[in-house]
Design a protein around this motif. Sequence first.
Motif, PDB file in Angstrom:
ATOM      1  N   TYR A 312      32.000  53.117  -4.124  1.00 45.59           N
ATOM      2  CA  TYR A 312      32.400  53.476  -5.485  1.00 45.59           C
ATOM      3  C   TYR A 312      33.153  54.805  -5.491  1.00 45.59           C
ATOM      4  O   TYR A 312      34.153  54.965  -6.195  1.00 45.59           O
ATOM      5  N   LYS A 394      29.704  54.339 -13.249  1.00 45.06           N
ATOM      6  CA  LYS A 394      30.377  53.088 -12.909  1.00 45.06           C
ATOM      7  C   LYS A 394      31.336  52.659 -14.018  1.00 45.06           C
ATOM      8  O   LYS A 394      32.443  52.182 -13.740  1.00 45.06           O
ATOM      9  N   PHE A 398      35.221  51.755 -13.611  1.00 46.60           N
ATOM     10  CA  PHE A 398      35.788  50.476 -14.038  1.00 46.60           C
ATOM     11  C   PHE A 398      36.978  50.699 -14.968  1.00 46.60           C
ATOM     12  O   PHE A 398      38.022  50.045 -14.837  1.00 46.60           O
ATOM     13  N   GLN A 399      36.825  51.606 -15.910  1.00 49.90           N
ATOM     14  CA  GLN A 399      37.913  51.879 -16.851  1.00 49.90           C
ATOM     15  C   GLN A 399      39.137  52.433 -16.124  1.00 49.90           C
ATOM     16  O   GLN A 399      40.274  52.050 -16.431  1.00 49.90           O
ATOM     17  N   GLY A 401      39.981  51.854 -13.013  1.00 48.34           N
ATOM     18  CA  GLY A 401      40.582  50.762 -12.270  1.00 48.34           C
ATOM     19  C   GLY A 401      41.388  49.839 -13.177  1.00 48.34           C
ATOM     20  O   GLY A 401      42.488  49.387 -12.801  1.00 48.34           O
ATOM     21  N   LEU A 402      40.875  49.556 -14.366  1.00 44.66           N
ATOM     22  CA  LEU A 402      41.604  48.706 -15.305  1.00 44.66           C
ATOM     23  C   LEU A 402      42.871  49.401 -15.797  1.00 44.66           C
ATOM     24  O   LEU A 402      43.913  48.754 -15.985  1.00 44.66           O
ATOM     25  N   VAL A 413      37.531  46.483  -9.089  1.00 45.47           N
ATOM     26  CA  VAL A 413      36.693  46.479 -10.286  1.00 45.47           C
ATOM     27  C   VAL A 413      35.764  45.268 -10.275  1.00 45.47           C
ATOM     28  O   VAL A 413      34.551  45.379 -10.523  1.00 45.47           O
TER      29      VAL A 413
END
Length: 550
Positions: A312, A394, A398-399, A401-402, A413
Amino acid sequence: MNELLPLPVLLPLLAAAVKIILGPRHPRLQRTISVAVLAAVLAVAVALLLDADRSGAQVLQMGGWPAPVGITLVADRLSALMLVVSSAVTLCVMVYAIGQGTADRDHLTPLSVFHPTYLLLVAGVADAFLAGDLFNMFVGFEIMLMASYVLITLGGTLPRIRAGTTYIMVALSSSMLFLVAIAVLYAATGTVNLAQLSDRIAALPPGTSLVAELVLLTAFGVKAAVFPLSMWLPDSYPTAPAPVTAVFAGLLTKIGIYGLIRAETLLFPDDRARDLLLVAAMLSMVVGVLGALVQVDVKRLVSFTLVSHVGYMVFGVALQSAAALTATVFYVLHHITVQTTLFLVTGLVERRGGSTSLERLGGLARTAPLVGLLFFVPAMNLGGLPPLPGFLGKLGLFQAGLEDGGPLALTLVATAVVTSLLTLYALVKVWNRAFWRAPAAPGPPSGAGSFSGAAPLYEAVSPAAASRAGGAGPGGADGGEDDPGEGLAHRTARLPAPMVGASMALIALGLSYTIGGGPLVALTGRVAAELLAPRDYVQAVDPYSPGGKS
């Protein structure tokens, strides 16, 4: 506050020297010195963080020699924040170790060995964080590693010697690679000062710069346990005593991550290694969590989750956006705390249940409900259950990566989401088998015939010795005779208050990342902004520099 910069390194070194002179005499004084010095280091680290956040990077040229001749110490927001969390963690681990050593009467491992070595480790960690040049960072790593060689083999058992040999060989190889990278950069640029390197590397031929970057990333990748450079970790860490394993797993791998962050933001900000890091991050997540799923020993299971969650952090470093670095720094702080906590609590499980094997444990929710609670909270935190800080970190990754939107980033993600769910499943398996199910049949003590079983820090005491110490042998403080029907491997002493208290303090620290999540995310956002535009860092270290990159 510049005059405070050497103290996190000097105080533990001086205290270690004093404790060596004291030898085995005055054990109470030895313990008092350790706690007092680590508390002072924490106070200094907090002061440095406040000043760095308010006034910018704090710089001290040791002996008045300017860069690149002299040794440069720098406390910017990142290094000061890492120093604060590492100081808090090492203080709690020391309290835990003192409680365990006192209960076991320091059997086989005297204070004169453990305490000075541990303080030497703390000094090396602080030096690595505060180093303003690559060679001083290398020296910090080596101080830390010399101490770790002793700590990982405490007690001299065959599993520890065997695991320690592997650890030493891998660490020395990593150090050699680090030294090669330093030599390449010095030959090409004439300096190892980080601020000056950030200006001069851009003028190097692309091939030279790429070779230096790859060698440096490999050295830091070994220290951070990034796959495929991580296979040494699950066999090395579980054999060490609980406090040693805790500080190794929680802190030492994050020094490698710290090196990756510095290298990819300050020295090589051109994204050439982006795809390589993204692939390494994905493989670390997958291999780590799959390894955790098949383990039947709690220490090895948690060690494999460490490899998985390193992925991560590498994911965020590879993206190099403000959002990604904000989430990465937050996640590093969270993981230092929660991973250390889990290993300390696993030590309590071993002490109370007589083993860390899921095949031998059972019924601890009834016989040791407090231990069950102490395990449940950090386990759910590591699994990313909302609204715990593991979920917040996390979610930020994720945000990021998006927002990036690239194919590899989106794949990461998806991989990270699945990895998080599988991590939660692995930890729930531990909870169900060790705490909820019926007690296991009596078996041999932990470590008998098992490579991964390890005795406590100062070697497990016998039931008779535990009873003499006021513990829970037959008729001990836990009340009454041992009940064979309970199925525990053997009864151990009542859990010492310092061990429980240190574990609870780290759990509270981890939960504070949620309670104070807003201010902490804002602070890590300022850290990210400083990393992506290091002009102030560069000019604070070298006022005559042409300036940083914006």
